[in-house]
Design a protein around this motif. Sequence first.
Motif, mmCIF file in Angstrom:
data_model
loop_
_atom_site.group_PDB
_atom_site.id
_atom_site.type_symbol
_atom_site.label_atom_id
_atom_site.label_comp_id
_atom_site.label_asym_id
_atom_site.label_seq_id
_atom_site.Cartn_x
_atom_site.Cartn_y
_atom_site.Cartn_z
ATOM 1 N N LEU A 224 0.832 -1.213 0.000
ATOM 2 C CA LEU A 224 0.000 0.000 0.000
ATOM 3 C C LEU A 224 0.860 1.253 0.000
ATOM 4 O O LEU A 224 0.592 2.217 -0.729
ATOM 5 C CB LEU A 224 -0.936 -0.006 1.206
ATOM 6 C CG LEU A 224 -2.150 -0.939 1.111
ATOM 7 C CD1 LEU A 224 -2.913 -0.951 2.434
ATOM 8 C CD2 LEU A 224 -3.077 -0.510 -0.028
ATOM 9 N N ASP A 225 1.904 1.261 0.834
ATOM 10 C CA ASP A 225 2.796 2.422 0.872
ATOM 11 C C ASP A 225 3.502 2.603 -0.471
ATOM 12 O O ASP A 225 3.649 3.728 -0.962
ATOM 13 C CB ASP A 225 3.836 2.247 1.984
ATOM 14 C CG ASP A 225 3.213 2.339 3.372
ATOM 15 O OD1 ASP A 225 2.091 2.892 3.481
ATOM 16 O OD2 ASP A 225 3.839 1.862 4.340
ATOM 17 N N MET A 226 3.947 1.492 -1.073
ATOM 18 C CA MET A 226 4.625 1.589 -2.360
ATOM 19 C C MET A 226 3.678 2.054 -3.461
ATOM 20 O O MET A 226 4.074 2.807 -4.359
ATOM 21 C CB MET A 226 5.224 0.230 -2.737
ATOM 22 C CG MET A 226 6.530 -0.092 -2.045
ATOM 23 S SD MET A 226 7.828 1.118 -2.393
ATOM 24 C CE MET A 226 8.025 0.922 -4.161
ATOM 25 N N ALA A 227 2.426 1.614 -3.396
ATOM 26 C CA ALA A 227 1.445 2.013 -4.417
ATOM 27 C C ALA A 227 1.265 3.529 -4.433
ATOM 28 O O ALA A 227 1.121 4.138 -5.496
ATOM 29 C CB ALA A 227 0.120 1.318 -4.173
ATOM 30 N N ARG A 228 1.282 4.140 -3.249
ATOM 31 C CA ARG A 228 1.142 5.609 -3.182
ATOM 32 C C ARG A 228 2.329 6.293 -3.860
ATOM 33 O O ARG A 228 2.171 7.294 -4.563
ATOM 34 C CB ARG A 228 1.034 6.052 -1.725
ATOM 35 C CG ARG A 228 -0.207 5.529 -1.004
ATOM 36 C CD ARG A 228 -0.348 6.146 0.377
ATOM 37 N NE ARG A 228 -1.407 5.509 1.138
ATOM 38 C CZ ARG A 228 -1.202 4.568 2.061
ATOM 39 N NH1 ARG A 228 0.037 4.192 2.355
ATOM 40 N NH2 ARG A 228 -2.214 4.031 2.716
ATOM 41 N N MET A 229 3.534 5.746 -3.640
ATOM 42 C CA MET A 229 4.722 6.337 -4.256
ATOM 43 C C MET A 229 4.741 6.074 -5.759
ATOM 44 O O MET A 229 5.075 6.954 -6.559
ATOM 45 C CB MET A 229 5.970 5.764 -3.596
ATOM 46 C CG MET A 229 7.257 6.445 -4.065
ATOM 47 S SD MET A 229 8.736 5.692 -3.398
ATOM 48 C CE MET A 229 8.859 4.244 -4.426
ATOM 49 N N ILE A 230 4.380 4.844 -6.157
ATOM 50 C CA ILE A 230 4.386 4.484 -7.576
ATOM 51 C C ILE A 230 3.400 5.341 -8.352
ATOM 52 O O ILE A 230 3.658 5.728 -9.500
ATOM 53 C CB ILE A 230 4.058 2.987 -7.742
ATOM 54 C CG1 ILE A 230 5.225 2.133 -7.220
ATOM 55 C CG2 ILE A 230 3.776 2.644 -9.196
ATOM 56 C CD1 ILE A 230 4.898 0.657 -7.111
ATOM 57 N N GLN A 257 15.080 -3.862 -0.390
ATOM 58 C CA GLN A 257 15.237 -4.535 -1.679
ATOM 59 C C GLN A 257 13.877 -4.857 -2.301
ATOM 60 O O GLN A 257 13.706 -4.789 -3.520
ATOM 61 C CB GLN A 257 16.044 -5.828 -1.497
ATOM 62 C CG GLN A 257 17.457 -5.612 -1.001
ATOM 63 C CD GLN A 257 18.423 -5.301 -2.136
ATOM 64 O OE1 GLN A 257 18.015 -5.118 -3.275
ATOM 65 N NE2 GLN A 257 19.695 -5.232 -1.816
ATOM 66 N N LEU A 258 12.909 -5.229 -1.464
ATOM 67 C CA LEU A 258 11.570 -5.535 -1.978
ATOM 68 C C LEU A 258 10.928 -4.286 -2.569
ATOM 69 O O LEU A 258 10.302 -4.339 -3.636
ATOM 70 C CB LEU A 258 10.701 -6.115 -0.873
ATOM 71 C CG LEU A 258 9.260 -6.469 -1.270
ATOM 72 C CD1 LEU A 258 9.233 -7.457 -2.435
ATOM 73 C CD2 LEU A 258 8.496 -7.042 -0.075
ATOM 74 N N GLU A 259 11.072 -3.153 -1.911
ATOM 75 C CA GLU A 259 10.522 -1.903 -2.441
ATOM 76 C C GLU A 259 11.169 -1.562 -3.787
ATOM 77 O O GLU A 259 10.495 -1.157 -4.732
ATOM 78 C CB GLU A 259 10.756 -0.770 -1.436
ATOM 79 C CG GLU A 259 9.875 -0.870 -0.190
ATOM 80 C CD GLU A 259 10.214 0.187 0.840
ATOM 81 O OE1 GLU A 259 11.243 0.894 0.651
ATOM 82 O OE2 GLU A 259 9.484 0.314 1.829
ATOM 83 N N SER A 260 12.496 -1.753 -3.868
ATOM 84 C CA SER A 260 13.193 -1.488 -5.131
ATOM 85 C C SER A 260 12.695 -2.420 -6.235
ATOM 86 O O SER A 260 12.518 -1.998 -7.384
ATOM 87 C CB SER A 260 14.703 -1.658 -4.917
ATOM 88 O OG SER A 260 15.404 -1.463 -6.121
ATOM 89 N N ALA A 266 6.944 -1.932 -11.542
ATOM 90 C CA ALA A 266 5.958 -0.908 -11.895
ATOM 91 C C ALA A 266 6.430 -0.074 -13.085
ATOM 92 O O ALA A 266 5.643 0.248 -13.993
ATOM 93 C CB ALA A 266 5.688 -0.017 -10.690
ATOM 94 N N LEU A 267 7.706 0.264 -13.100
ATOM 95 C CA LEU A 267 8.230 1.063 -14.209
ATOM 96 C C LEU A 267 8.256 0.260 -15.507
ATOM 97 O O LEU A 267 8.002 0.796 -16.587
ATOM 98 C CB LEU A 267 9.626 1.570 -13.861
ATOM 99 C CG LEU A 267 9.695 2.551 -12.679
ATOM 100 C CD1 LEU A 267 11.124 2.979 -12.401
ATOM 101 C CD2 LEU A 267 8.810 3.772 -12.924
ATOM 102 N N ASN A 268 8.547 -1.037 -15.404
ATOM 103 C CA ASN A 268 8.475 -1.892 -16.598
ATOM 104 C C ASN A 268 7.048 -1.953 -17.136
ATOM 105 O O ASN A 268 6.818 -1.917 -18.347
ATOM 106 C CB ASN A 268 8.963 -3.302 -16.259
ATOM 107 C CG ASN A 268 10.475 -3.414 -16.310
ATOM 108 O OD1 ASN A 268 11.155 -2.509 -16.744
ATOM 109 N ND2 ASN A 268 10.990 -4.530 -15.848
#
Length: 513
Positions: A224-230, A257-260, A266-268
């Motif tokens: 969820l936190d990563m989705a906000r940043m992505i 490492q998991l966040e990276s 997501a970028l791909n």
Amino acid sequence: MSREQQMSSEERLSHSELRLRQITDTIPAHVGYFDHDWVFRYGNKRYAQWFGTTSEAMKDRPIPEVIGPHVFAQVEDKVRRALAGEQVSYEYSMPGPDGETRFTRSTLVPDFGPDGEVIGCYVHAVDITEQRRTQDALAQAQKMEAIGQLTGGLAHDFNNMLTVVMGNLQGLIEVLGEHPAVDEYVQPAMAAAEGGAGLVRRLLAFSRRQPIAPVVVEVNGLVLDMARMIRRSLPSTIAISTASRDVDLRALVDPNQLESALLNLALNARDAMPNGGELRIECSLECIEGRAAADLELPPGCYVQIAVSDNGTGMDSATLARVFEPFFTTKSFGRGSGLGLPMVYGFIKQSGGGVRIRSRQAVGTTLSLLLPQAPQQVQAVAPPPVSVAPAAALEGRLVLLVEDDDKVRDVVRKQLSALGCAVLEAESGHEAADMVENIPAIGLVLSDIVMPGGMDGRALARFVRRFRPELPLVLMSGYADKAEDGREEADVQVLDKPFSAEQLAAALHAAIA
């Protein structure tokens, strides 16, 4: 008189044919027969089912009509050779009803008439789909392991070179001070060297030789936190959604490492949807066993799965087979290094998990990360604070520097001198061991791990611990799995190359604290 004796010759023949058919239908093989006119006269149950028909339906039909144009194009020449009197073995493939490719190994045995002419051919075929799948998985695993060993070995030499480059550039910055040449020439060179160090770290991530720090991670919260940043990295034409099929998903993994890895995926996905689309991240508990576990090289069990899906351009089978190879990319020159997915693959495998990918052109791609589930009783523990000794503790301390590369040794000696240390130098482990044994004034040992001559840094560390257990010791290495070996030695600081003067000072302070 028995029943068989009472039967007529015709009935006995019919009975024998029935028994023969029952036998051929029961054996685990595809059996058939065609004549010299390329017409099937017989096919057992398995053989007929292989081509989506029945034994009765395929009888008296031409070969191309039964097996279809795709298979016929692969076997036509073999049939021609067999009807010319040659026994022929070969393999062919065909699409199965489930869309997956199936493989068979077939042998054609000529049937000779009384006059020695070929009147037909017997067909014996075996389904080798599972065998091919296992062979392909093994070949892929061996290829990835070989590439991993190559990249890991290259990393050692690259990191030594980068240590020299960055150390000398740092020295040049200190000498030139505010000179305009620093901003114009030196700083860009330093940035490029740091970029090279990042490239090596990604190579090491692929080869599973980069140190990781796994802890218990609540995956739903992290996603969820990563989705906000992505979301901030995606254009407005791409929608992002998250979902979870399970409430409490806790994995044992390095969160940074998991966040990276998730950001990479997501970028791909963004690049695969140039005209917009939807990016979906779904978390679940996935239990795998049998062939699914074997394909992923994982023990059967339950894993935390993070599936990242897009409805973009997708990939063909040739691209799909190479997506985890370092430097392979379908992006235009300058838009991708080809290390994104390899880094993800290496990190997940090093974490004890697996990666699976499904893709169809013009439909989209789903890449799933399977991570080891954290034991319920394990709680995340914050690392203890690191106490740092005052800088004065290094002033005047005699440091034994052990490094076989003279250029790296020269750079590190200058960094130690800048910290106020007196420096003794040794080119090998044996030379260093003699110095430790005969020079009591040595107050710290800084040694490379990978060295020739029979005594590497780890062996030297064990010698120092036996001979002078109180002597502070720091190991340095450009080869991360060797660095991990060094960390197994108690009370040994490990410094990964390339490093800055500040990182060197921090490691020395930690060793003498």
